[in-house]
Design an enzyme around this catalytic site. Structure first.
Site, mmCIF file in Angstrom:
data_model
loop_
_atom_site.group_PDB
_atom_site.id
_atom_site.type_symbol
_atom_site.label_atom_id
_atom_site.label_comp_id
_atom_site.label_asym_id
_atom_site.label_seq_id
_atom_site.Cartn_x
_atom_site.Cartn_y
_atom_site.Cartn_z
ATOM 1 N N ASP A 89 -4.179 3.851 10.895
ATOM 2 C CA ASP A 89 -5.360 3.166 10.028
ATOM 3 C C ASP A 89 -5.903 4.060 9.521
ATOM 4 O OD1 ASP A 89 -7.162 0.820 9.358
ATOM 5 O OD2 ASP A 89 -8.488 2.045 10.598
ATOM 6 N N GLU A 134 -5.548 -5.482 12.613
ATOM 7 C CA GLU A 134 -6.531 -4.914 12.330
ATOM 8 C C GLU A 134 -7.977 -5.577 13.048
ATOM 9 O OE1 GLU A 134 -6.002 -4.197 8.213
ATOM 10 O OE2 GLU A 134 -5.752 -2.027 8.643
ATOM 11 N N ASP A 150 0.824 -1.344 0.024
ATOM 12 C CA ASP A 150 0.152 0.058 -0.092
ATOM 13 C C ASP A 150 0.802 1.299 -0.088
ATOM 14 O OD1 ASP A 150 -2.114 -1.993 0.521
ATOM 15 O OD2 ASP A 150 -1.580 -1.811 2.551
ATOM 16 N N ASP A 205 -1.301 -1.573 14.018
ATOM 17 C CA ASP A 205 -1.566 -0.952 12.609
ATOM 18 C C ASP A 205 -1.154 0.521 13.258
ATOM 19 O OD1 ASP A 205 -2.219 0.514 10.649
ATOM 20 O OD2 ASP A 205 -4.265 -0.441 10.367
ATOM 21 N N GLU A 234 2.337 -3.331 11.088
ATOM 22 C CA GLU A 234 1.842 -3.536 9.722
ATOM 23 C C GLU A 234 2.689 -2.653 8.717
ATOM 24 O OE1 GLU A 234 -2.276 -1.919 8.496
ATOM 25 O OE2 GLU A 234 -0.855 -0.458 7.677
ATOM 26 N N GLU A 235 3.428 -1.920 9.453
ATOM 27 C CA GLU A 235 4.630 -1.050 8.535
ATOM 28 C C GLU A 235 5.818 -1.650 8.499
ATOM 29 O OE1 GLU A 235 3.720 1.235 6.536
ATOM 30 O OE2 GLU A 235 1.635 1.742 7.438
ATOM 31 N N ASP A 260 2.044 7.903 8.896
ATOM 32 C CA ASP A 260 2.268 6.391 9.068
ATOM 33 C C ASP A 260 3.669 5.819 9.655
ATOM 34 O OD1 ASP A 260 0.277 6.467 6.996
ATOM 35 O OD2 ASP A 260 0.445 4.333 6.575
HETATM 36 P P1 AHG Z 1 -4.437 1.310 6.396
HETATM 37 O O1 AHG Z 1 -4.666 2.774 6.025
HETATM 38 O O2 AHG Z 1 -3.846 0.872 7.866
HETATM 39 O O3 AHG Z 1 -3.762 0.523 5.272
HETATM 40 O O4 AHG Z 1 -6.031 0.668 6.509
HETATM 41 C C1 AHG Z 1 -6.807 0.894 5.365
HETATM 42 C C2 AHG Z 1 -7.926 0.026 5.484
HETATM 43 C C3 AHG Z 1 -9.047 0.246 6.368
HETATM 44 O O5 AHG Z 1 -8.806 1.442 7.283
HETATM 45 C C4 AHG Z 1 -10.343 0.782 5.782
HETATM 46 O O6 AHG Z 1 -11.428 -0.001 6.275
HETATM 47 C C5 AHG Z 1 -9.970 0.142 4.450
HETATM 48 O O7 AHG Z 1 -8.443 0.119 4.235
HETATM 49 C C6 AHG Z 1 -10.517 0.814 3.277
HETATM 50 O O8 AHG Z 1 -10.215 0.079 2.122
HETATM 51 P P2 AHG Z 1 -11.143 0.444 0.593
HETATM 52 O O9 AHG Z 1 -10.439 1.954 0.113
HETATM 53 O O10 AHG Z 1 -10.752 -0.574 -0.488
HETATM 54 O O11 AHG Z 1 -12.611 0.597 1.011
HETATM 55 MN MN MN Z 2 -5.363 -0.246 8.803
HETATM 56 MN MN MN Z 3 -2.007 1.304 8.655
#
Ligand code: AHG
Ligand code: MN
Ligand code: MN
Length: 342
Positions: A131, A286, A77, A128, A106-107, A83
């Site tokens: 998030d 999570e 990601d 995490d 997570e990182e 973060d």
């Molecule tokens: P993170 O920022 O820790 O990577 O998590 C993001 C997650 C979570 O918080 C959220 O419910 C989901 O990604 C949203 O994903 P979509 O944009 O695919 O809906």
């Molecule tokens: Mn997350």
């Molecule tokens: Mn995260």
């Protein structure tokens, strides 16, 4: 030195005693006859890290720390600068704590053992750090999620197996929500309590004692744009929500969507998709900690067939489909998964 505190008259007339997070942690420890104070100390250190991250999040628009760090995390990601900052802050608070023998984040690609020269710490912490990172740039709620386990290796550096425990083995879990106010919600399996940060005194104060998820609700929370990629059971459940006239809310920060679900009832879900059969959300960082909070508050958390907390992890960054919230809504979803996805 004598310090005089000049108390506003309205404070002296306080009807309700303010209970701070630290006080609450110590009180809860008294209910556990064999507690040694180490978990309490660890939780207080996480509370301190949360205040520091909250301060940084709140000034993100003012200084040049918002925006992408031009790297990707191990899950592929985009990583935002905050973060990285939140990750580093948590690691350094846990390193200084003395009660944590290892972290997994997570990182980070892998877990990191923490050496303490003066004692053998008992706990590992998984988190995490930030998030909902896609919401940083647009001033929308984001959060930190954490899970605490007792190590099961006996001595020396912690091992991978210390982190690959079932969610049922968590000794404590919680999240911090950086929203219209900053809140910390945690459980040590004696109910779920929520604290709001009073920035004027720098303390988390008990504001949501004994949170209970309503047995049913009228809000469903899912990225409905992925409808055509979801399995038939999840599609059938979304159709059911629409037929029932439920309303949809989706912030895109799991911690914020689950927080609303805890307080107001409803269901949050992230099913598998055709290109990602296990969905997007990580079991260890999570789903497990939030599932523990939801269950401790009387709700239900499932992967569609079984309890999230009963899943046996095989890798740190494992993902799972997840459905959590009001018990009756998760039951309806499971019935449709059984009917359509068998
Ligand atoms: P993170 O920022 O820790 O990577 O998590 C993001 C997650 C979570 O918080 C959220 O419910 C989901 O990604 C949203 O994903 P979509 O944009 O695919 O809906
Ligand atoms: Mn997350
Ligand atoms: Mn995260």
């Amino acid at each position: 030195m004598i310090i005089f505190y000049i108390c506003p008259a309205k404070d002296l007339n306080m009807q309700h005693k303010i209970i701070s997070l630290d006080e609450h942690i110590i009180q809860s420890q008294r209910n556990l006859p064999y507690a040694t104070g180490e978990l309490s100390s660890l939780l207080r250190d996480i509370g301190l890290a949360a205040k520091i991250v909250s301060r940084e999040v709140n000034k993100a628009g003012l200084v040049d720390i918002a925006g992408k760090a031009e790297t990707e995390n191990s899950s592929g990601d985009d990583v935002q600068k905050l973060d990285v900052l939140a990750n580093d802050l948590l690691i350094s608070c846990l390193r200084n704590s003395g009660e944590c023998c290892g972290i997994a984040s997570e990182e980070e690609d892998s877990y990191k053992p923490i050496k303490n020269s003066y004692k053998q710490a008992k706990y590992v912490v998984l988190f995490d750090p930030l998030d909902g990172s896609s919401n940083i740039d647009v001033n929308v709620s984001i959060g930190t999620i954490f899970a605490i386990y007792r190590r099961n290796s006996f001595q020396g550096d912690c091992t991978l197996d210390d982190f690959l425990q079932k969610g049922t083995d968590q000794v404590a879990a919680g999240y911090v929500l950086y929203g219209s106010s900053t809140m910390l919600v945690y459980t040590t399996k004696q109910g779920v309590n929520g604290f709001t940060l009073d920035p004027s005194i720098g303390e988390f104060c008990l504001s949501h004692p004994n949170i209970q998820v309503p047995k049913t609700g009228k809000v469903y929370s899912v990225n409905q744009a992925n409808y055509n990629k979801y399995p038939k059971g999840s599609q059938a459940y979304i159709n059911h929500c629409m037929e029932q006239g439920y309303t949809m809310r989706y912030i895109g920060s799991m911690v914020a969507d689950v927080h609303r679900t805890l307080i107001k009832g409803g269901i949050f879900f992230y099913p598998g998709t055709t290109n990602k059969p296990n969905g997007k959300l990580r079991l260890l960082y999570e789903c497990n900690p939030l599932a523990l909070l939801v269950e401790e508050a009387g709700g239900k958390a499932s992967n569609g067939q079984e309890r999230i907390l009963e899943l046996s992890p095989t890798e740190l960054h494992q993902r799972t489909p997840v459905f959590m919230g009001s018990e009756e809504m998760v039951n309806d979803l499971e019935r449709l998964v059984k009917e359509f996805d068998a």
